[in-house]
Write a protein that holds these residues in place. Structure first.
Motif, PDB file in Angstrom:
ATOM      1  N   ARG A 178      -6.437   1.639   6.645  1.00 61.07           N
ATOM      2  CA  ARG A 178      -7.349   0.506   6.782  1.00 61.07           C
ATOM      3  C   ARG A 178      -8.802   0.936   6.550  1.00 61.07           C
ATOM      4  O   ARG A 178      -9.643   0.131   6.195  1.00 61.07           O
ATOM      5  CB  ARG A 178      -7.267  -0.079   8.203  1.00 61.07           C
ATOM      6  N   ASP A 179      -9.094   2.207   6.806  1.00 62.89           N
ATOM      7  CA  ASP A 179     -10.489   2.675   6.816  1.00 62.89           C
ATOM      8  C   ASP A 179     -10.670   3.941   5.987  1.00 62.89           C
ATOM      9  O   ASP A 179     -11.591   4.704   6.217  1.00 62.89           O
ATOM     10  CB  ASP A 179     -10.909   2.972   8.270  1.00 62.89           C
ATOM     11  N   ILE A 180      -9.769   4.169   5.039  1.00 61.90           N
ATOM     12  CA  ILE A 180      -9.839   5.429   4.290  1.00 61.90           C
ATOM     13  C   ILE A 180     -11.088   5.459   3.401  1.00 61.90           C
ATOM     14  O   ILE A 180     -11.847   6.433   3.411  1.00 61.90           O
ATOM     15  CB  ILE A 180      -8.545   5.667   3.450  1.00 61.90           C
ATOM     16  N   ASP A 204      -7.285  -5.890  13.612  1.00 61.05           N
ATOM     17  CA  ASP A 204      -7.726  -4.752  12.805  1.00 61.05           C
ATOM     18  C   ASP A 204      -9.079  -5.012  12.127  1.00 61.05           C
ATOM     19  O   ASP A 204      -9.864  -4.086  11.924  1.00 61.05           O
ATOM     20  CB  ASP A 204      -6.681  -4.402  11.724  1.00 61.05           C
ATOM     21  N   THR A 259      -1.408   7.057   6.927  1.00 61.99           N
ATOM     22  CA  THR A 259      -2.200   7.131   8.165  1.00 61.99           C
ATOM     23  C   THR A 259      -1.748   6.087   9.193  1.00 61.99           C
ATOM     24  O   THR A 259      -1.899   6.291  10.393  1.00 61.99           O
ATOM     25  CB  THR A 259      -3.713   6.968   7.888  1.00 61.99           C
ATOM     26  N   LYS A 288       0.825  -1.228   0.000  1.00 64.00           N
ATOM     27  CA  LYS A 288       0.000   0.000   0.000  1.00 64.00           C
ATOM     28  C   LYS A 288       0.849   1.264   0.000  1.00 64.00           C
ATOM     29  O   LYS A 288       0.658   2.145  -0.825  1.00 64.00           O
ATOM     30  CB  LYS A 288      -0.881   0.088   1.260  1.00 64.00           C
ATOM     31  N   TYR A 336      -0.945   6.203  13.598  1.00 63.21           N
ATOM     32  CA  TYR A 336      -1.286   5.271  14.684  1.00 63.21           C
ATOM     33  C   TYR A 336      -0.019   4.738  15.341  1.00 63.21           C
ATOM     34  O   TYR A 336       0.054   4.582  16.570  1.00 63.21           O
ATOM     35  CB  TYR A 336      -2.162   4.122  14.153  1.00 63.21           C
ATOM     36  N   ARG A 337       1.012   4.498  14.526  1.00 64.68           N
ATOM     37  CA  ARG A 337       2.278   4.028  15.076  1.00 64.68           C
ATOM     38  C   ARG A 337       2.890   5.088  15.995  1.00 64.68           C
ATOM     39  O   ARG A 337       3.501   4.759  17.019  1.00 64.68           O
ATOM     40  CB  ARG A 337       3.259   3.715  13.936  1.00 64.68           C
ATOM     41  N   SER A 395      -4.810   1.441  17.971  1.00 67.74           N
ATOM     42  CA  SER A 395      -5.651   1.870  16.847  1.00 67.74           C
ATOM     43  C   SER A 395      -7.106   1.419  17.019  1.00 67.74           C
ATOM     44  O   SER A 395      -7.972   1.816  16.242  1.00 67.74           O
ATOM     45  CB  SER A 395      -5.083   1.395  15.511  1.00 67.74           C
TER      46      SER A 395
HETATM   47  O1   DC Z   1      -0.031   0.442   7.769  1.00 70.78           O
HETATM   48  P1   DC Z   1       0.686   0.171   9.084  1.00 70.78           P
HETATM   49  O2   DC Z   1       1.095  -1.271   9.244  1.00 70.78           O
HETATM   50  O3   DC Z   1       1.816   1.095   9.330  1.00 70.78           O
HETATM   51  O4   DC Z   1      -0.422   0.472  10.223  1.00 70.78           O
HETATM   52  C1   DC Z   1      -0.147   0.301  11.575  1.00 70.78           C
HETATM   53  C2   DC Z   1      -1.405  -0.071  12.324  1.00 70.78           C
HETATM   54  O5   DC Z   1      -2.282   1.049  12.398  1.00 70.78           O
HETATM   55  C3   DC Z   1      -2.209  -1.211  11.731  1.00 70.78           C
HETATM   56  O6   DC Z   1      -1.991  -2.423  12.431  1.00 70.78           O
HETATM   57  C4   DC Z   1      -3.643  -0.803  11.857  1.00 70.78           C
HETATM   58  C5   DC Z   1      -3.620   0.646  12.212  1.00 70.78           C
HETATM   59  N1   DC Z   1      -4.259   1.518  11.220  1.00 70.78           N
HETATM   60  C6   DC Z   1      -5.601   1.746  11.343  1.00 70.78           C
HETATM   61  O7   DC Z   1      -6.238   1.175  12.221  1.00 70.78           O
HETATM   62  N2   DC Z   1      -6.216   2.616  10.504  1.00 70.78           N
HETATM   63  C7   DC Z   1      -5.533   3.228   9.530  1.00 70.78           C
HETATM   64  N3   DC Z   1      -6.174   4.089   8.725  1.00 70.78           N
HETATM   65  C8   DC Z   1      -4.162   2.982   9.370  1.00 70.78           C
HETATM   66  C9   DC Z   1      -3.547   2.094  10.230  1.00 70.78           C
END
Ligand code: DC
Length: 235
Positions: free
Chosen positions: A125-127, A181, A38, A20, A42-43, A98
């Motif tokens: 994840r939720d865009i 998630d 995004t 992604k 959260y990180r 998150s």
């Molecule tokens: O894409 P990533 O692995 O860096 O995301 C880290 C965590 O953040 C992932 O386990 C779920 C959460 N996350 C989320 O809940 N909503 C988002 N829009 C982006 C990430």
């Protein structure tokens, strides 16, 4: 009444290791749009709480000063924390944070503000479901676990963060995060009904980017001709 007006947003959702962020960054560069990671937001919260720099009390936490530099690296209170937020120990706990309603509410509001000021490519994840349900373009990336784990491990090795990590340990973390998630109550990881699904297991990054760009171009062309775009685009 909800507006039908589509926002100049490309939403790229899906689980970790599906390509992604690399795809989103390259698509944004190609189009001259802003890119917003995004997951990094959260990180950042997870990192700050875990390192004792931020306290969450009764689900509430104080406002964070978060920004991205020109290389899309995260700055927290002006300090580059990109390396810290990518540590496996943060990946192991980030899903817990998150899933917290106040954290999601705050970060979602910030993401909407950024994405509505300029044409933007956001990955997360939720865009396409929650942050920008009216996004003009939505994609949902998937890949099989073996491919995702191999990609993630290589990423960790390249960043010098693979100490003690194996394909098995990385796959275990991916499975645990997917479970957390996609099963949480608020904004779970789920494909928006109108998102184009791309299985990236056997695609190169260039092919993924190409698919997204072709589809974006097709929708734009069809809009100008006032016809319905095809939902799938061959490469
Ligand atoms: O894409 P990533 O692995 O860096 O995301 C880290 C965590 O953040 C992932 O386990 C779920 C959460 N996350 C989320 O809940 N909503 C988002 N829009 C982006 C990430």
């Amino acid at each position: 009444m909800a507006s039908d007006k589509k926002t100049d947003v490309i939403a790229i959702d899906g689980p970790s290791g599906t390509g992604k962020s690399t795809t989103a960054k390259m698509v944004a560069k190609e189009l001259g749009w802003t890119y917003l990671d995004t997951g990094a937001m959260y990180r950042a919260v997870a990192y700050l709480v875990e390192s004792g720099e931020l306290r969450i009390e009764n689900g509430e936490y104080s406002q964070l000063n978060m920004a991205f530099d020109n290389n899309n690296q995260i700055l927290i209170n002006g300090v580059n924390r990109e390396s810290e937020i990518r540590e496996p120990k943060i990946s192991a706990v980030v899903s817990k944070y998150s899933a917290m309603p106040n954290i999601r509410e705050t970060l979602t509001a910030q993401q909407r503000e950024i994405g509505s000021k300029q044409p933007c490519v956001l990955d997360g994840r939720d865009i396409g479901t929650v942050v920008f349900p009216n996004a003009k373009h939505k994609f949902f990336l998937t890949a099989d676990y073996k491919t995702r784990a191999a990609r993630r491990l290589l990423e960790l090795q390249n960043a010098g963060k693979a100490d003690g990590e194996t394909l098995e340990s990385v796959e275990k973390n991916l499975r645990e995060r997917d479970e957390a998630d996609s099963k949480r109550n608020i904004a779970p990881l789920i494909r928006a009904k109108d998102a184009i699904e791309i299985d990236t297991s056997h695609l190169t990054i260039q092919q993924q980017v190409q698919r997204v760009l072709q589809s974006v171009g097709e929708v734009a062309r069809c809009n100008s001709l006032n016809t319905t775009p095809r939902l799938q685009c061959p490469i």
